[in-house]
Write a protein that holds these residues in place. Structure first.
Motif, PDB file in Angstrom:
ATOM      1  N   UNK A 234       0.709  -1.389  -0.041  1.00  0.00           N
ATOM      2  CA  UNK A 234      -0.077  -0.031  -0.156  1.00  0.00           C
ATOM      3  C   UNK A 234       0.731   1.159  -0.080  1.00  0.00           C
ATOM      4  N   UNK A 235       2.084   1.011   0.243  1.00  0.00           N
ATOM      5  CA  UNK A 235       3.155   2.274   0.331  1.00  0.00           C
ATOM      6  C   UNK A 235       3.856   2.301  -1.157  1.00  0.00           C
ATOM      7  N   UNK A 236       3.393   1.798  -2.024  1.00  0.00           N
ATOM      8  CA  UNK A 236       4.192   1.731  -3.418  1.00  0.00           C
ATOM      9  C   UNK A 236       4.558   2.801  -3.855  1.00  0.00           C
ATOM     10  N   UNK A 237       3.854   3.914  -4.038  1.00  0.00           N
ATOM     11  CA  UNK A 237       4.150   5.179  -4.561  1.00  0.00           C
ATOM     12  C   UNK A 237       5.406   5.821  -3.623  1.00  0.00           C
ATOM     13  N   UNK A 238       5.226   5.712  -2.324  1.00  0.00           N
ATOM     14  CA  UNK A 238       6.124   6.221  -1.320  1.00  0.00           C
ATOM     15  C   UNK A 238       7.453   5.538  -1.677  1.00  0.00           C
ATOM     16  N   UNK A 239       7.318   4.456  -1.688  1.00  0.00           N
ATOM     17  CA  UNK A 239       8.778   3.525  -1.892  1.00  0.00           C
ATOM     18  C   UNK A 239       9.203   3.614  -3.087  1.00  0.00           C
ATOM     19  N   UNK A 240       8.347   3.859  -4.128  1.00  0.00           N
ATOM     20  CA  UNK A 240       8.979   4.013  -5.581  1.00  0.00           C
ATOM     21  C   UNK A 240       9.808   5.498  -5.399  1.00  0.00           C
TER      22      UNK A 240
ATOM     23  N   UNK B   6      32.399   2.306 -11.479  1.00  0.00           N
ATOM     24  CA  UNK B   6      31.660   1.672 -12.565  1.00  0.00           C
ATOM     25  C   UNK B   6      30.885   0.475 -12.412  1.00  0.00           C
ATOM     26  N   UNK B   7      31.287  -0.545 -11.829  1.00  0.00           N
ATOM     27  CA  UNK B   7      30.749  -1.698 -11.462  1.00  0.00           C
ATOM     28  C   UNK B   7      29.466  -1.469 -10.589  1.00  0.00           C
ATOM     29  N   UNK B   8      29.653  -0.564  -9.512  1.00  0.00           N
ATOM     30  CA  UNK B   8      28.427  -0.394  -8.531  1.00  0.00           C
ATOM     31  C   UNK B   8      27.185   0.179  -9.443  1.00  0.00           C
ATOM     32  N   UNK B   9      27.427   1.249 -10.572  1.00  0.00           N
ATOM     33  CA  UNK B   9      26.788   2.031 -11.372  1.00  0.00           C
ATOM     34  C   UNK B   9      25.939   0.800 -12.015  1.00  0.00           C
ATOM     35  N   UNK B  10      26.440  -0.250 -12.475  1.00  0.00           N
ATOM     36  CA  UNK B  10      25.892  -1.359 -13.445  1.00  0.00           C
ATOM     37  C   UNK B  10      25.098  -2.360 -12.409  1.00  0.00           C
ATOM     38  N   UNK B  11      25.712  -2.478 -11.431  1.00  0.00           N
ATOM     39  CA  UNK B  11      25.122  -3.475 -10.430  1.00  0.00           C
ATOM     40  C   UNK B  11      23.701  -3.170  -9.858  1.00  0.00           C
ATOM     41  N   UNK B  12      23.603  -1.884  -9.670  1.00  0.00           N
ATOM     42  CA  UNK B  12      22.539  -1.462  -8.929  1.00  0.00           C
ATOM     43  C   UNK B  12      21.461  -1.286 -10.043  1.00  0.00           C
ATOM     44  N   UNK B  13      21.910  -0.972 -11.331  1.00  0.00           N
ATOM     45  CA  UNK B  13      21.045  -0.860 -12.394  1.00  0.00           C
ATOM     46  C   UNK B  13      20.432  -2.201 -13.194  1.00  0.00           C
ATOM     47  N   UNK B  14      20.851  -3.407 -12.325  1.00  0.00           N
ATOM     48  CA  UNK B  14      20.409  -4.714 -12.957  1.00  0.00           C
ATOM     49  C   UNK B  14      19.191  -5.052 -11.976  1.00  0.00           C
ATOM     50  N   UNK B  15      18.935  -4.271 -10.920  1.00  0.00           N
ATOM     51  CA  UNK B  15      18.008  -4.611  -9.862  1.00  0.00           C
ATOM     52  C   UNK B  15      16.870  -3.579  -9.799  1.00  0.00           C
ATOM     53  N   UNK B  16      17.299  -2.283  -9.348  1.00  0.00           N
ATOM     54  CA  UNK B  16      16.485  -1.105  -9.012  1.00  0.00           C
ATOM     55  C   UNK B  16      15.522  -0.826 -10.028  1.00  0.00           C
ATOM     56  N   UNK B  17      15.826  -0.691 -11.217  1.00  0.00           N
ATOM     57  CA  UNK B  17      14.497  -0.426 -12.409  1.00  0.00           C
ATOM     58  C   UNK B  17      13.328  -1.465 -12.399  1.00  0.00           C
ATOM     59  N   UNK B  18      13.625  -2.591 -12.344  1.00  0.00           N
ATOM     60  CA  UNK B  18      12.658  -3.575 -11.895  1.00  0.00           C
ATOM     61  C   UNK B  18      11.823  -3.376 -10.776  1.00  0.00           C
ATOM     62  N   UNK B  19      12.362  -3.019  -9.837  1.00  0.00           N
ATOM     63  CA  UNK B  19      11.974  -2.776  -8.378  1.00  0.00           C
ATOM     64  C   UNK B  19      11.130  -1.663  -8.685  1.00  0.00           C
ATOM     65  N   UNK B  20      11.308  -0.576  -9.084  1.00  0.00           N
ATOM     66  CA  UNK B  20      10.673   0.734  -9.298  1.00  0.00           C
ATOM     67  C   UNK B  20       9.681   0.402 -10.117  1.00  0.00           C
ATOM     68  N   UNK B  21       9.504  -0.424 -11.023  1.00  0.00           N
ATOM     69  CA  UNK B  21       8.286  -0.566 -11.744  1.00  0.00           C
ATOM     70  C   UNK B  21       7.446  -1.638 -11.116  1.00  0.00           C
ATOM     71  N   UNK B  22       7.778  -2.455 -10.047  1.00  0.00           N
ATOM     72  CA  UNK B  22       7.059  -2.908  -9.140  1.00  0.00           C
ATOM     73  C   UNK B  22       6.153  -2.233  -8.302  1.00  0.00           C
ATOM     74  N   UNK B  23       7.143  -1.165  -7.422  1.00  0.00           N
ATOM     75  CA  UNK B  23       6.234  -0.199  -6.791  1.00  0.00           C
ATOM     76  C   UNK B  23       5.412   0.737  -7.685  1.00  0.00           C
ATOM     77  N   UNK B  24       5.721   1.283  -8.769  1.00  0.00           N
ATOM     78  CA  UNK B  24       4.787   2.124  -9.214  1.00  0.00           C
ATOM     79  C   UNK B  24       3.746   1.510  -9.882  1.00  0.00           C
ATOM     80  N   UNK B  25       4.033   0.673 -10.852  1.00  0.00           N
ATOM     81  CA  UNK B  25       3.076  -0.021 -11.682  1.00  0.00           C
ATOM     82  C   UNK B  25       2.422  -1.302 -11.409  1.00  0.00           C
TER      83      UNK B  25
END
Length: 320
Positions: A30-36, A76-95
């Motif tokens: 129920x806190x999807x948008x806030x967590x997004x 550089x590895x950290x940028x790529x690493x977080x980009x493998x997980x967070x975008x999908x997590x954002x889609x879960x929270x928002x949509x």
């Protein structure tokens, strides 16, 4: 004829799972948008911070040293690493989009493990770099020359690729014919193994072996490096010199503690299916928290980076 139909039906049933559903964090739906919003800000801050480190250490002539070369590759590895997980997590929270097809899921699992392993090998290299800089200062420039630095980073990627590819190839050949709900917020190896209806004992042993190699290689390198560093620091006659020497590696120790603590808890278990619920919370540390803290830790405790940032801002103001 009946036997042929039975074989075909069995093959069909073993390949019916063409997509998975990421469970995410059910308690906070129920806190999807806030967590997004929170995770979006964390993601942007992490990518911006690590990108800033890459840009500063690349452009400033005073930071063209092995330490900052490794830090640049690490960021550089950290940028790529977080980009493998967070975008999908954002889609879960928002949509509420929790579905992920089989192939993207396998690719995400590979990227997560490959980049995570590379980061740990980078941490081992950075530990040895600090050891040579503090304990062998006269030989340091000759040992850590540009060619050696490049090879160390290159083999960090190659070794990670070799280790992880074997695990992921075995994972991709498993049959998934039951539940398709992954009790995690990304395609976690342990969760996928748990969902498979194939015999996964050999894969679990293989994954455990890879985790031991990656984590404990890095841990042993860090223990060797920092035990010798501590001895060398304690032998310095002046308190000012001891403080200066320790400040050059204290930020690295903080990052090591965060990463090792969470990853040893998650991966170094012979049985990957155990403690899946607690793994989900622990995974937030190395997928969200650590990539955000790394640029903060490395910049706040580093006077050379401070000066490089001030000089860069001064140049920007002059151009305006």
């Amino acid at each position: 004829m009946a036997k042929e139909v039975e074989v075909r039906m069995k093959a069909w049933n073993e390949t019916t799972v063409l997509e998975f559903v990421l469970e995410g964090f059910l308690v906070a739906q129920h806190l999807g948008k806030v967590l997004f919003l929170v995770h979006l800000l964390v993601y942007l801050a992490s990518v911006t911070g690590n990108t800033l480190i890459i840009a500063i250490t690349w452009s400033d002539p005073r930071l063209q040293t092995p330490m900052y070369f490794f830090l640049r590759s690490f960021s550089f590895c950290e940028c790529c690493f977080i980009s493998t997980v967070i975008p999908k997590l954002l889609a879960i929270f928002l949509f509420g989009d929790r579905t992920i097809h089989f192939t993207p899921c396998i690719i995400q699992a590979f990227s997560f493990l490959f980049l995570g392993s590379t980061i740990f090998f980078h941490m081992a290299v950075m530990s040895l770099d600090r050891y040579l800089a503090i304990c062998k200062p006269l030989r340091y420039p000759a040992i850590m020359n540009p060619r050696v630095c490049f090879l160390l980073v290159f083999f960090s990627y190659v070794l990670s690729f070799i280790l992880v590819t074997g695990v992921i190839l075995r994972l991709s050949r498993l049959s998934f014919c039951g539940s398709n709900v992954i009790p995690h917020f990304f395609c976690d190896l342990g969760s996928l193994i748990h969902l498979s209806c194939s015999d996964t004992k050999s894969l679990e042993s293989m994954a455990f072996g890879v985790a031991v190699v990656v984590l404990f290689t890095s841990v042993l390198a860090a223990i060797f490096a920092y035990s010798n560093i501590l001895i060398s620091i304690m032998r310095l006659p002046l308190a000012k010199d001891r403080q200066k020497a320790f400040s050059t590696c204290s930020s690295h120790l903080i990052v090591l503690s965060l990463m090792y603590g969470s990853c040893v808890f998650i991966y170094v278990k012979p049985k990957q299916v155990s403690r899946l619920e607690s793994n989900r919370e622990a995974a937030l540390v190395n997928t969200v928290v650590t990539p955000l803290l790394n640029p903060v830790i490395y910049t706040l405790r580093n006077k050379q980076v401070h000066q490089a940032l001030r000089d860069a801002l001064s140049r920007v103001n002059l151009q305006k």
